[in-house]
Scaffold this active site. Sequence first.
Site, mmCIF file in Angstrom:
data_model
loop_
_atom_site.group_PDB
_atom_site.id
_atom_site.type_symbol
_atom_site.label_atom_id
_atom_site.label_comp_id
_atom_site.label_asym_id
_atom_site.label_seq_id
_atom_site.Cartn_x
_atom_site.Cartn_y
_atom_site.Cartn_z
ATOM 1 N N VAL A 1 8.056 2.548 -2.078
ATOM 2 C CA VAL A 1 8.340 2.061 -3.426
ATOM 3 C C VAL A 1 8.028 3.162 -4.445
ATOM 4 O O VAL A 1 7.259 4.075 -4.165
ATOM 5 C CB VAL A 1 7.507 0.802 -3.781
ATOM 6 C CG1 VAL A 1 7.810 -0.336 -2.819
ATOM 7 C CG2 VAL A 1 6.019 1.116 -3.794
ATOM 8 N N ILE B 1 5.024 3.846 6.141
ATOM 9 C CA ILE B 1 5.615 5.125 6.546
ATOM 10 C C ILE B 1 4.988 5.623 7.838
ATOM 11 O O ILE B 1 5.662 6.167 8.700
ATOM 12 C CB ILE B 1 5.471 6.167 5.409
ATOM 13 C CG1 ILE B 1 6.425 5.773 4.269
ATOM 14 C CG2 ILE B 1 5.752 7.581 5.920
ATOM 15 C CD1 ILE B 1 6.571 6.780 3.172
ATOM 16 N N HIS C 1 2.031 5.706 -8.358
ATOM 17 C CA HIS C 1 1.929 7.119 -7.969
ATOM 18 C C HIS C 1 3.177 7.888 -8.384
ATOM 19 O O HIS C 1 3.091 8.998 -8.904
ATOM 20 C CB HIS C 1 1.718 7.239 -6.464
ATOM 21 C CG HIS C 1 0.348 6.817 -6.017
ATOM 22 N ND1 HIS C 1 -0.807 7.350 -6.545
ATOM 23 C CD2 HIS C 1 -0.052 5.916 -5.095
ATOM 24 C CE1 HIS C 1 -1.860 6.791 -5.964
ATOM 25 N NE2 HIS C 1 -1.427 5.906 -5.084
ATOM 26 N N GLU D 1 -3.460 11.794 -1.854
ATOM 27 C CA GLU D 1 -4.825 11.524 -1.388
ATOM 28 C C GLU D 1 -5.151 12.145 -0.038
ATOM 29 O O GLU D 1 -6.188 11.832 0.547
ATOM 30 C CB GLU D 1 -5.038 10.000 -1.319
ATOM 31 C CG GLU D 1 -4.960 9.347 -2.693
ATOM 32 C CD GLU D 1 -5.098 7.821 -2.647
ATOM 33 O OE1 GLU D 1 -5.557 7.289 -1.631
ATOM 34 O OE2 GLU D 1 -4.730 7.195 -3.643
ATOM 35 N N GLY E 1 -4.359 -6.705 -0.548
ATOM 36 C CA GLY E 1 -4.931 -7.895 -1.170
ATOM 37 C C GLY E 1 -4.903 -7.787 -2.685
ATOM 38 O O GLY E 1 -4.651 -8.766 -3.395
ATOM 39 N N LYS F 1 -4.606 -2.326 9.797
ATOM 40 C CA LYS F 1 -5.004 -3.602 9.198
ATOM 41 C C LYS F 1 -4.048 -4.716 9.633
ATOM 42 O O LYS F 1 -4.475 -5.810 10.012
ATOM 43 C CB LYS F 1 -4.988 -3.445 7.668
ATOM 44 C CG LYS F 1 -5.635 -4.556 6.893
ATOM 45 C CD LYS F 1 -6.049 -4.048 5.520
ATOM 46 C CE LYS F 1 -5.186 -4.594 4.419
ATOM 47 N NZ LYS F 1 -5.481 -3.997 3.106
ATOM 48 N N ASP G 1 -3.967 3.417 7.956
ATOM 49 C CA ASP G 1 -4.909 2.312 7.720
ATOM 50 C C ASP G 1 -4.215 0.965 7.513
ATOM 51 O O ASP G 1 -4.676 -0.058 8.018
ATOM 52 C CB ASP G 1 -5.763 2.605 6.475
ATOM 53 C CG ASP G 1 -6.758 3.725 6.720
ATOM 54 O OD1 ASP G 1 -7.385 3.735 7.796
ATOM 55 O OD2 ASP G 1 -6.904 4.586 5.831
ATOM 56 N N GLU G 2 -3.109 0.965 6.756
ATOM 57 C CA GLU G 2 -2.443 -0.311 6.470
ATOM 58 C C GLU G 2 -1.831 -0.901 7.740
ATOM 59 O O GLU G 2 -1.797 -2.115 7.917
ATOM 60 C CB GLU G 2 -1.373 -0.130 5.386
ATOM 61 C CG GLU G 2 -1.925 0.299 4.034
ATOM 62 C CD GLU G 2 -2.972 -0.654 3.481
ATOM 63 O OE1 GLU G 2 -2.765 -1.879 3.549
ATOM 64 O OE2 GLU G 2 -3.994 -0.176 2.975
ATOM 65 N N HIS H 1 1.856 9.727 -0.018
ATOM 66 C CA HIS H 1 0.600 9.126 -0.465
ATOM 67 C C HIS H 1 -0.589 9.894 0.085
ATOM 68 O O HIS H 1 -1.445 10.349 -0.648
ATOM 69 C CB HIS H 1 0.514 7.651 -0.059
ATOM 70 C CG HIS H 1 -0.612 6.945 -0.746
ATOM 71 N ND1 HIS H 1 -1.916 7.006 -0.284
ATOM 72 C CD2 HIS H 1 -0.628 6.215 -1.869
ATOM 73 C CE1 HIS H 1 -2.683 6.321 -1.123
ATOM 74 N NE2 HIS H 1 -1.927 5.828 -2.090
HETATM 75 CO CO CO Z 1 -2.692 4.966 -3.794
#
Ligand code: CO
Length: 260
Positions: free
Chosen positions: A205, A86, A209, A176, A47, A94, A90-91, A146
């Site tokens: 992408v 990947i 990061h 993370e 978002g 969602k 969580d994404e 990530h």
């Molecule tokens: Co991040």
Amino acid sequence: MAERKAVLVVSFGTTYRETLEKNIAAIESAVAAAMPERVLRRAFTSGMVIVRLKKRDGLVVDTVAEALDKLEREGFTDVVVQPTHIMNGDEYDKLRAQAAPFAGRMRLRFGAPLLTALEDYRALCQVLMEALPAPEAGEALVFMGHGTGHFANAAYAKLDYMLRDLGWDAFVGTVEGYPTLEEVLHRLEERPDLRRVRLYPLMIVAGDHAQNDMAGDGEDSWKSRLERAGYGVRCHVAGLGELPGVRAMFAAHALAAAEA
Ligand code: CO
């Protein structure tokens, strides 16, 4: 009337326009080319990215729910949803939650994220080993993923093991999750013959990061920390979506979903 079919390619998104084109748009094109009978649509799961693109560039990108709602109103009855994520984190959760209300209203199927089945890990290793120059003597490849608190984070350790099992001096760390650069540095210390590092993002992408946390000149970047630890460092700032083999993996996942 013929059934109207679409493929909705869903990405986290990025506010870096160049990497959006080189990676996200390139994957979308590859998926669309693999299923020419389907209309291509785009959605992002972030978002924050959607709001920033609209405010800064006037570029409008749908959420998953918005995109499916439009498709339904336009009379599409068969939709394949292909994430460019990947892993099943969580994404992706969602995405599934946003799409769930549409399941009874159209024929809805989901392609798998890049790393789902064991074969996907083998395929990604093969793509990387064919596309990137092999590490030279004394050199290690370090990939920056990530990372997440989600249990899917185990994907990074799995890929890390597999790359070395296949004979490459390659290590995977995350920003993370686990392993972090700390663990990667320990692995490198165990191999005193390795003195140089080539850094690559393990992300679709090459956004913030990759450009800052990995390759930036700030003292906390992976490049700076590895240099302070005595390594010669070279950075390759490109998203995985720039690799045709990775695009082909996403296209294959979308086709598998369409044929399921
Ligand atoms: Co991040």
